[in-house]
Motif scaffolding. Sequence first.
Motif, PDB file in Angstrom:
ATOM      1  N   SER A  61      30.432  39.518  27.768  1.00 10.60           N
ATOM      2  CA  SER A  61      31.812  39.224  28.151  1.00 10.60           C
ATOM      3  C   SER A  61      32.791  39.696  27.075  1.00 10.60           C
ATOM      4  O   SER A  61      33.853  40.262  27.388  1.00 10.60           O
ATOM      5  N   LEU A  62      32.444  39.481  25.820  1.00 11.34           N
ATOM      6  CA  LEU A  62      33.313  39.919  24.722  1.00 11.34           C
ATOM      7  C   LEU A  62      33.450  41.444  24.710  1.00 11.34           C
ATOM      8  O   LEU A  62      34.540  41.978  24.479  1.00 11.34           O
ATOM      9  N   ARG A  63      32.357  42.134  24.963  1.00 10.48           N
ATOM     10  CA  ARG A  63      32.405  43.605  24.994  1.00 10.48           C
ATOM     11  C   ARG A  63      33.264  44.095  26.150  1.00 10.48           C
ATOM     12  O   ARG A  63      34.027  45.064  25.999  1.00 10.48           O
ATOM     13  N   LEU A  64      33.157  43.450  27.295  1.00 16.89           N
ATOM     14  CA  LEU A  64      33.981  43.834  28.448  1.00 16.89           C
ATOM     15  C   LEU A  64      35.460  43.590  28.157  1.00 16.89           C
ATOM     16  O   LEU A  64      36.320  44.419  28.515  1.00 16.89           O
ATOM     17  N   LEU A  65      35.756  42.479  27.514  1.00 14.74           N
ATOM     18  CA  LEU A  65      37.146  42.189  27.159  1.00 14.74           C
ATOM     19  C   LEU A  65      37.675  43.214  26.167  1.00 14.74           C
ATOM     20  O   LEU A  65      38.820  43.677  26.278  1.00 14.74           O
ATOM     21  N   LYS A  66      36.867  43.566  25.184  1.00 16.88           N
ATOM     22  CA  LYS A  66      37.299  44.570  24.199  1.00 16.88           C
ATOM     23  C   LYS A  66      37.531  45.921  24.872  1.00 16.88           C
ATOM     24  O   LYS A  66      38.526  46.606  24.592  1.00 16.88           O
ATOM     25  N   THR A  67      36.626  46.300  25.762  1.00 19.84           N
ATOM     26  CA  THR A  67      36.733  47.589  26.452  1.00 19.84           C
ATOM     27  C   THR A  67      38.027  47.692  27.250  1.00 19.84           C
ATOM     28  O   THR A  67      38.644  48.760  27.312  1.00 19.84           O
ATOM     29  N   CYS A  68      38.451  46.584  27.849  1.00 25.41           N
ATOM     30  CA  CYS A  68      39.670  46.648  28.666  1.00 25.41           C
ATOM     31  C   CYS A  68      40.945  46.479  27.817  1.00 25.41           C
ATOM     32  O   CYS A  68      42.048  46.497  28.356  1.00 25.41           O
ATOM     33  N   GLY A  69      40.781  46.305  26.502  1.00 24.09           N
ATOM     34  CA  GLY A  69      41.952  46.288  25.617  1.00 24.09           C
ATOM     35  C   GLY A  69      42.378  44.929  25.110  1.00 24.09           C
ATOM     36  O   GLY A  69      43.426  44.811  24.457  1.00 24.09           O
ATOM     37  N   VAL A  70      41.589  43.903  25.381  1.00 27.28           N
ATOM     38  CA  VAL A  70      41.931  42.562  24.902  1.00 27.28           C
ATOM     39  C   VAL A  70      41.571  42.431  23.426  1.00 27.28           C
ATOM     40  O   VAL A  70      40.524  42.898  22.981  1.00 27.28           O
ATOM     41  N   LYS A  71      42.455  41.780  22.669  1.00 22.92           N
ATOM     42  CA  LYS A  71      42.198  41.482  21.259  1.00 22.92           C
ATOM     43  C   LYS A  71      42.292  39.971  21.043  1.00 22.92           C
ATOM     44  O   LYS A  71      43.004  39.280  21.764  1.00 22.92           O
ATOM     45  N   LYS A 206      34.394  22.719  30.803  1.00 19.02           N
ATOM     46  CA  LYS A 206      33.397  21.653  30.651  1.00 19.02           C
ATOM     47  C   LYS A 206      33.219  20.853  31.948  1.00 19.02           C
ATOM     48  O   LYS A 206      32.187  20.233  32.160  1.00 19.02           O
ATOM     49  N   LYS A 207      34.229  20.859  32.801  1.00 22.41           N
ATOM     50  CA  LYS A 207      34.095  20.199  34.096  1.00 22.41           C
ATOM     51  C   LYS A 207      33.453  21.132  35.137  1.00 22.41           C
ATOM     52  O   LYS A 207      33.245  20.769  36.273  1.00 22.41           O
ATOM     53  N   ARG A 208      33.188  22.351  34.698  1.00 24.75           N
ATOM     54  CA  ARG A 208      32.577  23.398  35.519  1.00 24.75           C
ATOM     55  C   ARG A 208      33.392  23.702  36.767  1.00 24.75           C
ATOM     56  O   ARG A 208      32.849  23.932  37.858  1.00 24.75           O
ATOM     57  N   TRP A 209      34.710  23.760  36.592  1.00 26.99           N
ATOM     58  CA  TRP A 209      35.566  24.219  37.666  1.00 26.99           C
ATOM     59  C   TRP A 209      35.690  25.745  37.547  1.00 26.99           C
ATOM     60  O   TRP A 209      36.768  26.285  37.262  1.00 26.99           O
ATOM     61  N   ASP A 210      34.571  26.434  37.758  1.00 27.78           N
ATOM     62  CA  ASP A 210      34.522  27.878  37.505  1.00 27.78           C
ATOM     63  C   ASP A 210      35.474  28.667  38.385  1.00 27.78           C
ATOM     64  O   ASP A 210      35.944  29.745  38.001  1.00 27.78           O
ATOM     65  N   GLU A 211      35.757  28.160  39.566  1.00 27.67           N
ATOM     66  CA  GLU A 211      36.672  28.885  40.464  1.00 27.67           C
ATOM     67  C   GLU A 211      38.085  28.950  39.884  1.00 27.67           C
ATOM     68  O   GLU A 211      38.906  29.773  40.336  1.00 27.67           O
ATOM     69  N   GLN A 212      38.394  28.113  38.893  1.00 27.84           N
ATOM     70  CA  GLN A 212      39.714  28.135  38.257  1.00 27.84           C
ATOM     71  C   GLN A 212      39.728  28.975  36.982  1.00 27.84           C
ATOM     72  O   GLN A 212      40.721  29.007  36.259  1.00 27.84           O
ATOM     73  N   GLY A 213      38.614  29.649  36.724  1.00 27.76           N
ATOM     74  CA  GLY A 213      38.543  30.568  35.597  1.00 27.76           C
ATOM     75  C   GLY A 213      38.719  31.998  36.060  1.00 27.76           C
ATOM     76  O   GLY A 213      38.786  32.286  37.261  1.00 27.76           O
ATOM     77  N   LEU A 214      38.792  32.922  35.116  1.00 27.14           N
ATOM     78  CA  LEU A 214      38.920  34.350  35.416  1.00 27.14           C
ATOM     79  C   LEU A 214      37.589  35.021  35.147  1.00 27.14           C
ATOM     80  O   LEU A 214      37.120  35.067  34.005  1.00 27.14           O
ATOM     81  N   LEU A 215      36.953  35.546  36.193  1.00 27.86           N
ATOM     82  CA  LEU A 215      35.680  36.231  36.061  1.00 27.86           C
ATOM     83  C   LEU A 215      35.874  37.522  35.267  1.00 27.86           C
ATOM     84  O   LEU A 215      36.765  38.327  35.563  1.00 27.86           O
ATOM     85  N   ILE A 216      35.035  37.722  34.252  1.00 27.94           N
ATOM     86  CA  ILE A 216      35.111  38.926  33.427  1.00 27.94           C
ATOM     87  C   ILE A 216      34.030  39.897  33.874  1.00 27.94           C
ATOM     88  O   ILE A 216      32.835  39.583  33.833  1.00 27.94           O
ATOM     89  N   ASN A 217      34.452  41.080  34.329  1.00 30.53           N
ATOM     90  CA  ASN A 217      33.490  42.109  34.709  1.00 30.53           C
ATOM     91  C   ASN A 217      34.052  43.478  34.358  1.00 30.53           C
ATOM     92  O   ASN A 217      35.087  43.585  33.691  1.00 30.53           O
ATOM     93  N   SER A 218      33.381  44.533  34.795  1.00 30.14           N
ATOM     94  CA  SER A 218      33.778  45.895  34.426  1.00 30.14           C
ATOM     95  C   SER A 218      35.128  46.294  35.012  1.00 30.14           C
ATOM     96  O   SER A 218      35.727  47.277  34.567  1.00 30.14           O
ATOM     97  N   GLU A 219      35.607  45.549  36.007  1.00 31.19           N
ATOM     98  CA  GLU A 219      36.890  45.878  36.627  1.00 31.19           C
ATOM     99  C   GLU A 219      38.051  45.073  36.033  1.00 31.19           C
ATOM    100  O   GLU A 219      39.216  45.300  36.387  1.00 31.19           O
ATOM    101  N   THR A 220      37.758  44.143  35.151  1.00 37.08           N
ATOM    102  CA  THR A 220      38.799  43.312  34.540  1.00 37.08           C
ATOM    103  C   THR A 220      39.706  44.158  33.660  1.00 37.08           C
ATOM    104  O   THR A 220      39.231  44.980  32.861  1.00 37.08           O
ATOM    105  N   SER A 221      41.011  43.968  33.797  1.00 35.89           N
ATOM    106  CA  SER A 221      41.989  44.699  32.988  1.00 35.89           C
ATOM    107  C   SER A 221      42.707  43.744  32.047  1.00 35.89           C
ATOM    108  O   SER A 221      42.693  42.530  32.245  1.00 35.89           O
ATOM    109  N   VAL A 222      43.347  44.309  31.046  1.00 32.83           N
ATOM    110  CA  VAL A 222      44.119  43.488  30.118  1.00 32.83           C
ATOM    111  C   VAL A 222      45.265  42.804  30.850  1.00 32.83           C
ATOM    112  O   VAL A 222      45.686  41.695  30.500  1.00 32.83           O
ATOM    113  N   SER A 223      45.749  43.439  31.913  1.00 35.16           N
ATOM    114  CA  SER A 223      46.797  42.843  32.742  1.00 35.16           C
ATOM    115  C   SER A 223      46.277  41.609  33.476  1.00 35.16           C
ATOM    116  O   SER A 223      46.989  40.607  33.612  1.00 35.16           O
TER     117      SER A 223
END
Length: 275
Positions: A61-71, A206-223
């Motif tokens: 996940s960290l590598r995907l975030l870095k690739t899309c330009g997140v710091k 921690k409440k595992r409300w995963d649907e309220q998170g942002l899925l990180i994948n190869s299509e995720t952009s910094v936007s």
Amino acid sequence: MANNSPMRKNKDANPLSEGKIRELELSITNQCNLNCHRCGFNIPNQVTPVNGEGIDEHITSLRLLKTCGVKVEKIVIAGGEASLSKSLNDHLIEIRKVGISEQIEVVTNGLYPKGITKNTLANLDSLVISDYVMTEEFENIWRQYIKALNYKGNIEFRRKTAWDDLLSEVNNDPEQTRHHWSTCFYRKYDVTLERGRLFSCSRIAKKRWDEQGLLINSETSVSDVSSYLAAKDPRTACYSCATIGNESNIPVAVQTRNNMAKIILKAEQYMRESL
């Protein structure tokens, strides 16, 4: 200090600073040596922070975030209790190799110093001890211990007398919730990475409300990341968050088991013997 304390100044949450995530928290274990009454991390029933085993999912996940330009300004390693992880030092090395963050910090309760080794400290920029013992003696032993291990980074002791009540489910007023969202301390310093998703705060993770998170994948952009974190509308989880209501009166580190004194004594003895 609780997030809803009247002593805290209400400032803009602003989770992104100059395009960077201020602090990104990730848990490397859901095990802890304390069982705090109404623990905000839901110990001893904390959900797993990854879908598989080990830290590989976090690294991906960290590598995907870095690739899309997140710091990230600072990655904060938490738990559970981070020092209980036998692979803590290896995890720190792997995380630093990703190169997404300027700093790495470990947060610990300080009650398992055996897990904070010389090698571990060499890979840290800062060490935060959530000081539930709250004595000068305990803090001084820790200062001597890390000095003996040649630690050059920052160390901070944080004492709290009350927790935010993070387990209660409440029905908050919409206007109050929107105001809280715009000034929420946790949005600013508690952006969380778990199970391949970004979360606005650790409570949602921690409440595992995963649907309220942002899925990180190869299509995720910094936007995508910016839009998620800087959203103007509260998450559904915010309407059940007791930190919006009255100040919490839950004492810190009140144990469901009568063993905290023994754990403290053992930790202090270990550091003294090491010195």
